[in-house]
Design a protein around this motif. Sequence first.
Motif, PDB file in Angstrom:
ATOM      1  N   ASN A 132       0.829  -1.209   0.000  1.00 39.96           N
ATOM      2  CA  ASN A 132       0.000   0.000   0.000  1.00 39.96           C
ATOM      3  C   ASN A 132       0.863   1.260   0.000  1.00 39.96           C
ATOM      4  N   LYS A 133       1.947   1.240   0.769  1.00 34.49           N
ATOM      5  CA  LYS A 133       2.847   2.400   0.816  1.00 34.49           C
ATOM      6  C   LYS A 133       3.540   2.626  -0.525  1.00 34.49           C
ATOM      7  N   LEU A 134       3.739   1.547  -1.270  1.00 34.55           N
ATOM      8  CA  LEU A 134       4.375   1.658  -2.586  1.00 34.55           C
ATOM      9  C   LEU A 134       3.379   2.079  -3.669  1.00 34.55           C
ATOM     10  N   GLY A 135       2.118   2.241  -3.288  1.00 35.22           N
ATOM     11  CA  GLY A 135       1.100   2.629  -4.258  1.00 35.22           C
ATOM     12  C   GLY A 135       0.612   1.472  -5.110  1.00 35.22           C
ATOM     13  N   ILE A 136       0.789   0.252  -4.610  1.00 33.83           N
ATOM     14  CA  ILE A 136       0.358  -0.949  -5.322  1.00 33.83           C
ATOM     15  C   ILE A 136      -0.871  -1.518  -4.618  1.00 33.83           C
ATOM     16  N   ILE A 137      -1.902  -1.843  -5.379  1.00 38.89           N
ATOM     17  CA  ILE A 137      -3.105  -2.426  -4.785  1.00 38.89           C
ATOM     18  C   ILE A 137      -2.796  -3.822  -4.275  1.00 38.89           C
ATOM     19  N   SER A 138      -3.043  -4.045  -2.993  1.00 37.11           N
ATOM     20  CA  SER A 138      -2.868  -5.370  -2.400  1.00 37.11           C
ATOM     21  C   SER A 138      -4.217  -6.079  -2.391  1.00 37.11           C
ATOM     22  N   ASN A 139      -4.254  -7.297  -2.924  1.00 33.08           N
ATOM     23  CA  ASN A 139      -5.477  -8.095  -2.903  1.00 33.08           C
ATOM     24  C   ASN A 139      -5.206  -9.415  -2.197  1.00 33.08           C
ATOM     25  N   LEU A 140      -6.128  -9.825  -1.332  1.00 29.41           N
ATOM     26  CA  LEU A 140      -6.055 -11.137  -0.702  1.00 29.41           C
ATOM     27  C   LEU A 140      -7.280 -11.950  -1.094  1.00 29.41           C
ATOM     28  N   ASP A 141      -7.046 -13.212  -1.447  1.00 29.03           N
ATOM     29  CA  ASP A 141      -8.134 -14.128  -1.802  1.00 29.03           C
ATOM     30  C   ASP A 141      -8.579 -14.925  -0.581  1.00 29.03           C
ATOM     31  N   LEU A 142      -9.890 -15.080  -0.440  1.00 25.83           N
ATOM     32  CA  LEU A 142     -10.466 -16.008   0.533  1.00 25.83           C
ATOM     33  C   LEU A 142     -11.297 -17.046  -0.220  1.00 25.83           C
ATOM     34  N   ILE A 143     -11.344 -18.267   0.322  1.00 26.33           N
ATOM     35  CA  ILE A 143     -12.226 -19.294  -0.225  1.00 26.33           C
ATOM     36  C   ILE A 143     -13.132 -19.790   0.901  1.00 26.33           C
ATOM     37  N   PHE A 144     -14.432 -19.626   0.714  1.00 23.67           N
ATOM     38  CA  PHE A 144     -15.405 -20.092   1.696  1.00 23.67           C
ATOM     39  C   PHE A 144     -15.687 -21.583   1.490  1.00 23.67           C
ATOM     40  N   PHE A 145     -16.132 -22.254   2.549  1.00 25.78           N
ATOM     41  CA  PHE A 145     -16.548 -23.662   2.532  1.00 25.78           C
ATOM     42  C   PHE A 145     -15.393 -24.607   2.207  1.00 25.78           C
ATOM     43  N   LEU A 146     -14.233 -24.344   2.807  1.00 28.18           N
ATOM     44  CA  LEU A 146     -13.053 -25.163   2.528  1.00 28.18           C
ATOM     45  C   LEU A 146     -12.927 -26.385   3.432  1.00 28.18           C
ATOM     46  N   GLU A 147     -13.582 -26.367   4.604  1.00 24.51           N
ATOM     47  CA  GLU A 147     -13.337 -27.452   5.553  1.00 24.51           C
ATOM     48  C   GLU A 147     -14.186 -28.679   5.238  1.00 24.51           C
ATOM     49  N   THR A 148     -15.508 -28.546   5.343  1.00 20.84           N
ATOM     50  CA  THR A 148     -16.394 -29.684   5.073  1.00 20.84           C
ATOM     51  C   THR A 148     -17.166 -29.498   3.771  1.00 20.84           C
ATOM     52  N   GLY A 149     -17.196 -28.238   3.276  1.00 17.46           N
ATOM     53  CA  GLY A 149     -17.989 -27.940   2.093  1.00 17.46           C
ATOM     54  C   GLY A 149     -19.452 -27.706   2.399  1.00 17.46           C
ATOM     55  N   ARG A 150     -19.811 -27.724   3.689  1.00 17.87           N
ATOM     56  CA  ARG A 150     -21.216 -27.553   4.067  1.00 17.87           C
ATOM     57  C   ARG A 150     -21.453 -26.174   4.675  1.00 17.87           C
ATOM     58  N   ILE A 151     -22.720 -25.863   4.906  1.00 19.87           N
ATOM     59  CA  ILE A 151     -23.118 -24.543   5.376  1.00 19.87           C
ATOM     60  C   ILE A 151     -22.456 -24.186   6.703  1.00 19.87           C
ATOM     61  N   ASP A 153     -19.525 -24.372   7.520  1.00 18.49           N
ATOM     62  CA  ASP A 153     -18.217 -23.726   7.308  1.00 18.49           C
ATOM     63  C   ASP A 153     -18.330 -22.207   7.246  1.00 18.49           C
ATOM     64  N   LEU A 154     -19.548 -21.694   7.110  1.00 18.66           N
ATOM     65  CA  LEU A 154     -19.734 -20.266   6.867  1.00 18.66           C
ATOM     66  C   LEU A 154     -19.156 -19.403   7.990  1.00 18.66           C
ATOM     67  N   GLU A 155     -19.213 -19.881   9.227  1.00 16.72           N
ATOM     68  CA  GLU A 155     -18.732 -19.091  10.360  1.00 16.72           C
ATOM     69  C   GLU A 155     -17.238 -18.815  10.244  1.00 16.72           C
ATOM     70  N   GLN A 156     -16.460 -19.802   9.787  1.00 14.26           N
ATOM     71  CA  GLN A 156     -15.022 -19.582   9.615  1.00 14.26           C
ATOM     72  C   GLN A 156     -14.759 -18.564   8.520  1.00 14.26           C
ATOM     73  N   GLY A 157     -15.514 -18.643   7.430  1.00 15.89           N
ATOM     74  CA  GLY A 157     -15.373 -17.651   6.368  1.00 15.89           C
ATOM     75  C   GLY A 157     -15.664 -16.255   6.875  1.00 15.89           C
ATOM     76  N   LYS A 158     -16.685 -16.135   7.700  1.00 17.39           N
ATOM     77  CA  LYS A 158     -17.029 -14.836   8.292  1.00 17.39           C
ATOM     78  C   LYS A 158     -15.890 -14.323   9.163  1.00 17.39           C
ATOM     79  N   GLN A 159     -15.351 -15.189  10.010  1.00 20.70           N
ATOM     80  CA  GLN A 159     -14.230 -14.788  10.873  1.00 20.70           C
ATOM     81  C   GLN A 159     -13.045 -14.306  10.033  1.00 20.70           C
ATOM     82  N   ASP A 160     -12.729 -15.046   8.974  1.00 17.66           N
ATOM     83  CA  ASP A 160     -11.607 -14.677   8.113  1.00 17.66           C
ATOM     84  C   ASP A 160     -11.832 -13.305   7.481  1.00 17.66           C
TER      85      ASP A 160
END
Length: 214
Positions: A132-151, A153-160
Amino acid sequence: YYCIYGSKVPTGQEEMDHFYSKIIPRQIEHYRETLENVTFDQIAFGGGTPTIADAKQLEELYQRIPCFEDIPVKATEASPATISDQHMKLFKKYGFTYVSMGVQSLSERILKIQNRLIVEKDQLKNICTQLNKLGIISNLDLIFFLETGRIEDLEQGKQDLYELMSYIRPISITIHSNYKSVKTIEKQRGMLNVIKGAMENYPEYQCVNSLLQD
């Protein structure tokens, strides 16, 4: 294990050096006429992680690409486990505007299940701050439903997501749904509601997904 693409662990530095000093330069030369005669608006490196190479190897590649410095928009993927200060200085030197890193989850348990390298939150924050200080856009990827693939998992995605918005603070966050898990209306609606709630708590972030418009 979540990734749709095949990958290979290099046998050693010799194989890496051969790939960056022989194979990719040969491909650039193959397309040199096109690269010299077409004015490109943007260029992107990745789908794969360029920062597995050191900054010197990457710079040698940039210098081989015709008219590289004239391309106004430059983007690259990076791994938070391999990006270095030298990489970031190199990206600034060559006018990169966007660096995207796959975090996927902040849960060490889930990352171990997915055979993914673990990067500490403070390290992620430091990388984003430097970019950010260098003027470059920093992007981070998240993937939801990675643990069991079921609903559930949503709480962990929210926390992240909340952790990224409140503490790590990248300029951009890209959210995916685990492609290996079955998509359901319940899961997609739940994910969209989590994102809506996060933006209400952190209004400095703006959503660019039309599905979230009222």
